[in-house]
Design an enzyme around this catalytic site. Structure first.
Site, PDB file in Angstrom:
ATOM      1  N   ASP A  95      -8.787   1.236   4.927  1.00 30.60           N
ATOM      2  CA  ASP A  95      -7.233   0.906   5.612  1.00 30.60           C
ATOM      3  C   ASP A  95      -6.537   2.107   4.817  1.00 30.60           C
ATOM      4  O   ASP A  95      -6.568   2.787   3.761  1.00 30.60           O
ATOM      5  CB  ASP A  95      -6.819  -0.509   5.008  1.00 30.60           C
ATOM      6  CG  ASP A  95      -6.746  -0.787   3.762  1.00 30.60           C
ATOM      7  OD1 ASP A  95      -7.934  -0.142   2.806  1.00 30.60           O
ATOM      8  OD2 ASP A  95      -5.718  -1.271   3.045  1.00 30.60           O
ATOM      9  N   GLU A 161      -7.363  -2.652   0.827  1.00 34.38           N
ATOM     10  CA  GLU A 161      -6.998  -2.159  -0.357  1.00 34.38           C
ATOM     11  C   GLU A 161      -5.471  -2.200  -0.531  1.00 34.38           C
ATOM     12  O   GLU A 161      -4.842  -2.501  -1.539  1.00 34.38           O
ATOM     13  CB  GLU A 161      -7.766  -0.827  -0.998  1.00 34.38           C
ATOM     14  CG  GLU A 161      -7.272  -0.503  -2.591  1.00 34.38           C
ATOM     15  CD  GLU A 161      -6.140   0.051  -2.806  1.00 34.38           C
ATOM     16  OE1 GLU A 161      -5.445   0.134  -3.995  1.00 34.38           O
ATOM     17  OE2 GLU A 161      -5.297   0.644  -2.019  1.00 34.38           O
TER      18      GLU A 161
HETATM   19 ZN   LIG Z   1      -5.897   4.302  -2.012  1.00 31.74          ZN
END
Ligand SMILES: [Zn+2]
Ligand SMILES: *[C@@H]1O[C@H](CO)[C@@H](O)[C@H](O)[C@H]1NC(C)=O
Ligand SMILES: *[C@@H]1O[C@H](CO)[C@@H](O)[C@H](O)[C@H]1NC(C)=O
Ligand SMILES: *[C@@H]1O[C@H](CO)[C@@H](O)[C@H](O)[C@H]1NC(C)=O
Ligand SMILES: *[C@@H]1O[C@H](CO)[C@@H](O)[C@H](O)[C@H]1NC(C)=O
Ligand SMILES: *[C@@H]1O[C@H](CO)[C@@H](O)[C@H](O)[C@H]1NC(C)=O
Ligand SMILES: *[C@@H]1O[C@H](CO)[C@@H](O)[C@H](O)[C@H]1NC(C)=O
Ligand SMILES: *[C@@H]1O[C@H](CO)[C@@H](O)[C@H](O)[C@H]1NC(C)=O
Ligand SMILES: *[C@@H]1O[C@H](CO)[C@@H](O)[C@H](O)[C@H]1NC(C)=O
Length: 435
Positions: A95, A161
């Site tokens: 992501d 994350e």
């Molecule tokens: Zn990162």
């Protein structure tokens, strides 16, 4: 005349160099990966398929896990000779944070554009699609050189994350699937640095996100309700005490070593919500604070202090933790940790100066350390403007390619560490710093 022809040669040379980069297979897949729009919340299937294809090209064994629908975790196994030995986990996240072309990007954020100065542009160029490609290319090159590694190496690719890891690293580390990897050491992301050094993160600060709801009397907008009985009055008391802590900690941060953001607690009021109409004294005001604890903070005592300040600010004020990490341990960065020795030697062999650092922000590595596994955060980007999450995020091809070389050496050193040199219990390479 000679000057002019020299100039022409220079132009010719630089265009040849740019051409070569454009045809470089590592550069190409880096550009292609940036072109997949993996903004938080987007369907990650195209990114997963991209990686399954690259893994298949290398004849590798892969798995995709979902702990929550829509949040795939990709695991790619690069087998070593002896699976009994703890494996090396090369983690990254798929992501990226949002990027809007209209925010002033020179080239579109999902273009992966390679400019005439051999710089690759796009969201993820630093955070952290570069690193994932570097892991892959380094392993591919070791394989092509017919170099066998002693330990298994896993590439793990996380889905979230940037939004807290609740559907990625957090459930993964607690899973049987993770246990089966028999991990000894994890590598994770680091950061760029505008100096000829590369930080290596060995500890992360705990993240606390706190919502404070102040309930008070709701009345006519023209009245003078006793301030301390109103939501605004109570919340303003909370703000005053919390921001007084901020002032104190800010002073501490001024004296902090650049390698140790763990020496202070950061606290910011990042959201204020409330109010129903322009002429009504509001019944509820909500505050959200983002707190990053100093690594020495005793979390029990710190929470008690916050609750005491809230109690003093007035009645009917509630505190809710939106996120509450425990303090995570530090990885030993010294001779007592053979993984550190192998890592730092590899980096210096390739001309990288590494600087053990506790960053102001935090990475997925904290969940690994909390689970008992040593971890280093490293993104090989020295002499590079810090553009993680920024407009015009980009990375020079030269730096990108040097990063592949250093990972080749790092992976070689780590995955060939003999079993006799390391403990079977990876947690011996960690230590706690909270008091
Ligand atoms: Zn990162
Ligand atoms: C790069 O690839 C293109 C398209 O395949 C080709 O036309 C060009 O000659 C190549 N350039 C170099 C320097 O190899
Ligand atoms: C990338 O995805 C985000 C989130 O879905 C979207 O808002 C944005 O328009 C996309 N960008 C491009 C260039 O497709
Ligand atoms: C890059 O160089 C090529 C060839 O010299 C030129 O045609 C092109 O306009 C340049 N592009 C940019 C964005 O400067
Ligand atoms: C590759 O390594 C293996 C095992 O070390 C060896 O048997 C084989 O001959 C090597 N192949 C090449 C092409 O070097
Ligand atoms: C606290 O505020 C809520 C909502 O405004 C109200 O319903 C409740 O009675 C209050 N409780 C106390 C103890 O004042
Ligand atoms: C309002 O509350 C604050 C914090 O508890 C206190 O310091 C202050 O004296 C109170 N003001 C009044 C007028 O009661
Ligand atoms: C693999 O490593 C373990 C632990 O060091 C050792 O006991 C075993 O003999 C090794 N196996 C092989 C095939 O080398
Ligand atoms: C934090 O403080 C409490 C209360 O003094 C104590 O019981 C606890 O052991 C401390 N925690 C750590 C990690 O030192």
């Amino acid at each position: 005349m000679w000057l002019r022809s020299l100039f022409c040669v220079a132009i010719l040379l630089s265009s040849i160099v740019a051409q070569n980069y454009a045809n470089d297979s590592a550069v190409k897949i880096f550009q292609q990966y940036i072109q997949i729009n993996t903004t938080s919340g987007n369907d990650l299937t195209p990114a997963v398929n991209f990686w399954l294809k690259l893994a298949t090209e290398q004849g590798l064994y892969t798995n995709v896990y979902w702990f929550t629908d829509g949040y795939p975790i990709v695991v790619i196994k690069w087998p070593g000779l002896n699976s009994t030995l703890g494996s090396i986990m090369l983690n990254s996240h798929m992501d990226v944070v949002p990027a809007d072309e209209n925010d002033g990007w020179t080239y579109p954020p999902f273009s992966g554009y390679l400019d005439n100065n051999s710089v690759i542009w796009g969201r993820g160029a630093q955070d952290m699609k570069s690193v994932t490609i570097q892991y892959y290319e380094a392993l591919k090159r070791l394989k092509a050189r017919n170099i066998t590694l002693l330990r298994d190496v896993y590439m793990t690719l996380m889905p979230d994350e940037e939004t807290g890891a609740e559907n990625g690293m957090v459930p993964f580390v607690a899973s049987e699937e993770f246990k089966a990897l028999n991990v000894a050491l994890e590598l994770d992301e680091g950061t760029s640095y505008d100096l000829p050094v590369s930080p290596v993160f060995y500890q992360d600060k705990a993240v606390w996100q706190i919502r404070v709801d102040c309930h008070g009397v709701a009345t006519h907008g023209s009245s003078f309700a006793v301030l301390n009985t109103t939501a605004i009055g109570k919340c303003s008391n909370v703000i005053n005490t919390f921001l007084a802590l901020r002032d104190q900690e800010y002073e501490k941060s001024l004296g902090a070593d650049i390698t140790n953001s763990g020496s202070y607690t950061s606290i910011n009021l990042n959201k204020i919500n409330g109010g129903t109409a322009n002429n009504i004294v509001p019944q509820i005001i909500s505050l959200v604070f983002d707190v990053r604890l100093a690594t020495t903070v005793n979390e029990t005592l710190f929470e008690a202090q916050l609750r005491e300040w809230i109690r003093q600010a007035g009645d009917n004020i509630t505190l809710t933790f939106l996120q509450k990490d425990s303090q995570s341990p530090a990885t030993i960065v010294g001779a007592a940790n053979p993984y550190w020795t192998a890592f730092s030697k590899a980096a210096s062999t390739k001309g990288f100066i590494v600087l053990p650092t506790i960053p102001p922000g935090s990475t997925d590595a904290r969940f690994m350390r909390s689970a008992g596994f040593p971890a280093f955060g490293f993104s090989p980007m020295p002499n590079t403007e810090l553009l993680l999450h920024a407009v015009n995020e980009r990375l020079s091809v030269k730096t990108f390619l040097a990063g592949i070389e250093v990972y080749e050496q790092i992976i070689y050193n780590l995955a060939n560490l003999p079993g006799e040199e390391t403990s079977v219990d990876p947690s011996v390479y960690l230590y706690y710093t909270s008091q």
